[in-house]
Design a protein around this motif. Structure first.
Motif, short mmCIF file in Angstrom:
data_model
loop_
_atom_site.label_atom_id
_atom_site.label_comp_id
_atom_site.label_asym_id
_atom_site.label_seq_id
_atom_site.Cartn_x
_atom_site.Cartn_y
_atom_site.Cartn_z
N ILE A 82 59.76 -13.48 39.37
CA ILE A 82 59.55 -12.11 39.85
C ILE A 82 60.39 -11.19 38.97
O ILE A 82 61.62 -11.29 38.95
N ARG A 83 59.75 -10.28 38.26
CA ARG A 83 60.46 -9.43 37.32
C ARG A 83 60.54 -7.97 37.78
O ARG A 83 61.42 -7.24 37.36
N SER A 84 59.61 -7.53 38.60
CA SER A 84 59.55 -6.15 39.06
C SER A 84 59.41 -5.20 37.86
O SER A 84 58.84 -5.58 36.84
N VAL A 85 59.93 -3.99 37.99
CA VAL A 85 59.92 -3.02 36.89
C VAL A 85 61.35 -2.52 36.69
O VAL A 85 62.17 -2.57 37.61
N ALA A 86 61.63 -2.06 35.50
CA ALA A 86 63.00 -1.62 35.20
C ALA A 86 63.38 -0.41 36.05
O ALA A 86 64.51 -0.29 36.52
N SER A 87 62.43 0.52 36.23
CA SER A 87 62.69 1.74 37.00
C SER A 87 61.38 2.18 37.64
O SER A 87 60.37 2.33 36.95
N TYR A 88 61.41 2.39 38.96
CA TYR A 88 60.20 2.84 39.64
C TYR A 88 59.78 4.23 39.17
O TYR A 88 58.59 4.51 38.98
N ALA A 89 60.74 5.10 38.97
CA ALA A 89 60.43 6.46 38.54
C ALA A 89 59.81 6.48 37.16
O ALA A 89 58.88 7.25 36.88
N ASP A 90 60.30 5.62 36.27
CA ASP A 90 59.75 5.58 34.91
C ASP A 90 58.41 4.86 34.86
O ASP A 90 57.54 5.22 34.06
N ALA A 91 58.26 3.83 35.69
CA ALA A 91 57.01 3.04 35.66
C ALA A 91 55.86 3.78 36.34
O ALA A 91 54.70 3.58 35.97
N PHE A 92 56.18 4.64 37.32
CA PHE A 92 55.14 5.34 38.09
C PHE A 92 55.45 6.84 38.14
O PHE A 92 55.83 7.39 39.17
N ILE A 156 43.90 -4.29 44.33
CA ILE A 156 45.35 -4.29 44.54
C ILE A 156 45.73 -5.34 45.58
O ILE A 156 46.67 -6.13 45.39
N GLY A 157 45.01 -5.34 46.70
CA GLY A 157 45.31 -6.31 47.75
C GLY A 157 45.11 -7.74 47.29
O GLY A 157 45.94 -8.62 47.57
N ARG A 158 44.02 -8.01 46.57
CA ARG A 158 43.75 -9.38 46.11
C ARG A 158 44.75 -9.81 45.04
O ARG A 158 45.25 -10.95 45.07
N ASN A 159 45.06 -8.93 44.11
CA ASN A 159 46.04 -9.27 43.07
C ASN A 159 47.42 -9.50 43.67
O ASN A 159 48.18 -10.35 43.19
N PHE A 160 47.75 -8.76 44.70
CA PHE A 160 49.03 -8.95 45.39
C PHE A 160 49.07 -10.33 46.02
O PHE A 160 50.09 -11.04 45.91
N PHE A 161 47.99 -10.74 46.66
CA PHE A 161 47.90 -12.09 47.24
C PHE A 161 48.09 -13.15 46.16
O PHE A 161 48.86 -14.10 46.33
N LEU A 237 54.72 -6.19 44.37
CA LEU A 237 53.73 -5.11 44.42
C LEU A 237 53.86 -4.18 43.22
O LEU A 237 52.86 -3.72 42.65
N SER A 238 55.09 -3.90 42.82
CA SER A 238 55.28 -3.01 41.67
C SER A 238 54.72 -3.63 40.39
O SER A 238 54.20 -2.91 39.52
N GLU A 239 54.81 -4.96 40.26
CA GLU A 239 54.22 -5.62 39.10
C GLU A 239 52.70 -5.47 39.10
O GLU A 239 52.08 -5.22 38.06
N VAL A 240 52.09 -5.63 40.27
CA VAL A 240 50.63 -5.50 40.39
C VAL A 240 50.19 -4.08 40.01
O VAL A 240 49.25 -3.89 39.23
N LEU A 241 50.87 -3.08 40.56
CA LEU A 241 50.50 -1.69 40.28
C LEU A 241 50.76 -1.32 38.82
O LEU A 241 49.98 -0.59 38.21
N ARG A 242 51.84 -1.82 38.26
CA ARG A 242 52.13 -1.54 36.85
C ARG A 242 51.01 -2.08 35.96
O ARG A 242 50.55 -1.40 35.03
#
Length: 266
Positions: A82-92, A156-161, A237-242
């Motif tokens: 699980i890597r997430s994103v470096a910054s939510y504000a910068d990624a979105f 989004i929901g399926r990729n999150f699963f 979830l942030s990885e999926v949305l990114r």
């Protein structure tokens, strides 16, 4: 002379009675024992002894075990990190001015109230119970989206699963908190929500909100399950949305005060 003739006759009789005595005695070197090899044939003796020595060395040689590099590797299931994103504000960072352009391009014309929304349902897709996401009771929006926004929400929901499964995280559903809003809904929200704008993207059916601090447990309550923190689910979830944003599927704004991702289809 007579005695010699008698000997010849005697030998002839012996040969007639025992014919095998006259056959040549031959033995191959490979079958012969070195100790029994004829001294008159030194080459055969040398070959026989060399063959015997080689056989003895093969029998006495130790068994060579395969090295670690030569040994076959056993397959194992590796969980994805699980890597997430470096910054939510910068990624979105997609603000209202960017998202409203997509809303005007792909959305429907705003509806005044719920009665008008009911009359225009042919332009929209109902968003309700779904295997991949949970829609909480809506107080300031109507459960409808334009078709391309509905497909995006499904993905989004399926990729999150899928991400939860390959990362070994217990399954949870994302929670949708807001979808299509009428003009009456927006006016009412602006009375107590400072983030609500008069020309909201939610008016066009292209936009929905997914909260990042709450999730819906999938496993039945009577079955034991491993606990998981909301922050862990938020990272996934942030990885999926990114990824979807980088694919040009959507615009995403990280809402700090509202605790949600504000998403508009592209």
């Amino acid at each position: 002379m007579q005695s010699f003739a008698a000997i010849v006759v005697l030998l002839a009789l012996v040969r007639c009675v025992f014919p095998s005595v006259a056959e040549p005695r031959m033995q191959t070197v490979s079958d012969a024992n070195p100790s029994e090899a004829s001294v008159a044939d030194p080459d055969s003796l040398i070959l026989a002894r060399a063959d015997s020595v080689n056989r003895a060395k093969q029998q006495a040689a130790p068994v060579k075990l395969p090295s670690a590099a030569e040994q076959p590797r056993t397959s194992s299931t590796t969980k994805h990190p699980i890597r997430s994103v470096a910054s939510y504000a910068d990624a979105f960072p997609d603000m209202q001015d960017v998202q409203i352009q997509a809303a005007n391009k792909f959305g429907v014309s705003p509806v005044q109230n719920r009665a008008e929304a009911e009359r225009r349902k042919m332009e929209l897709v109902y968003v309700g119970a779904n295997p991949y996401f949970f829609v909480e009771p809506l107080r300031s929006s109507i459960p409808y989206l334009v078709p391309r926004a509905s497909v995006l929400l499904q993905d989004i929901g399926r990729n999150f699963f899928d991400s939860l499964q390959i990362k070994g995280v217990p399954l949870n559903k994302i929670i949708v908190t807001s979808v299509l809003r009428s003009k009456d809904d927006v006016n009412r929200l602006r009375g107590f929500n400072g983030n609500a704008t008069e020309n909201s993207c939610h008016l066009y059916g292209t936009t929905f909100d997914i909260c990042y601090n709450r999730y819906k447990t999938v496993a039945p309550p009577d079955q034991p399950r491993r606990a998981v923190q909301n922050d862990t689910l938020k990272w996934v979830l942030s990885e999926v949305l990114r990824d979807l944003r980088q694919q040009g599927r959507c615009y995403v704004k990280y809402e700090v005060k509202q605790g949600c991702f504000h998403i508009t289809t592209r």
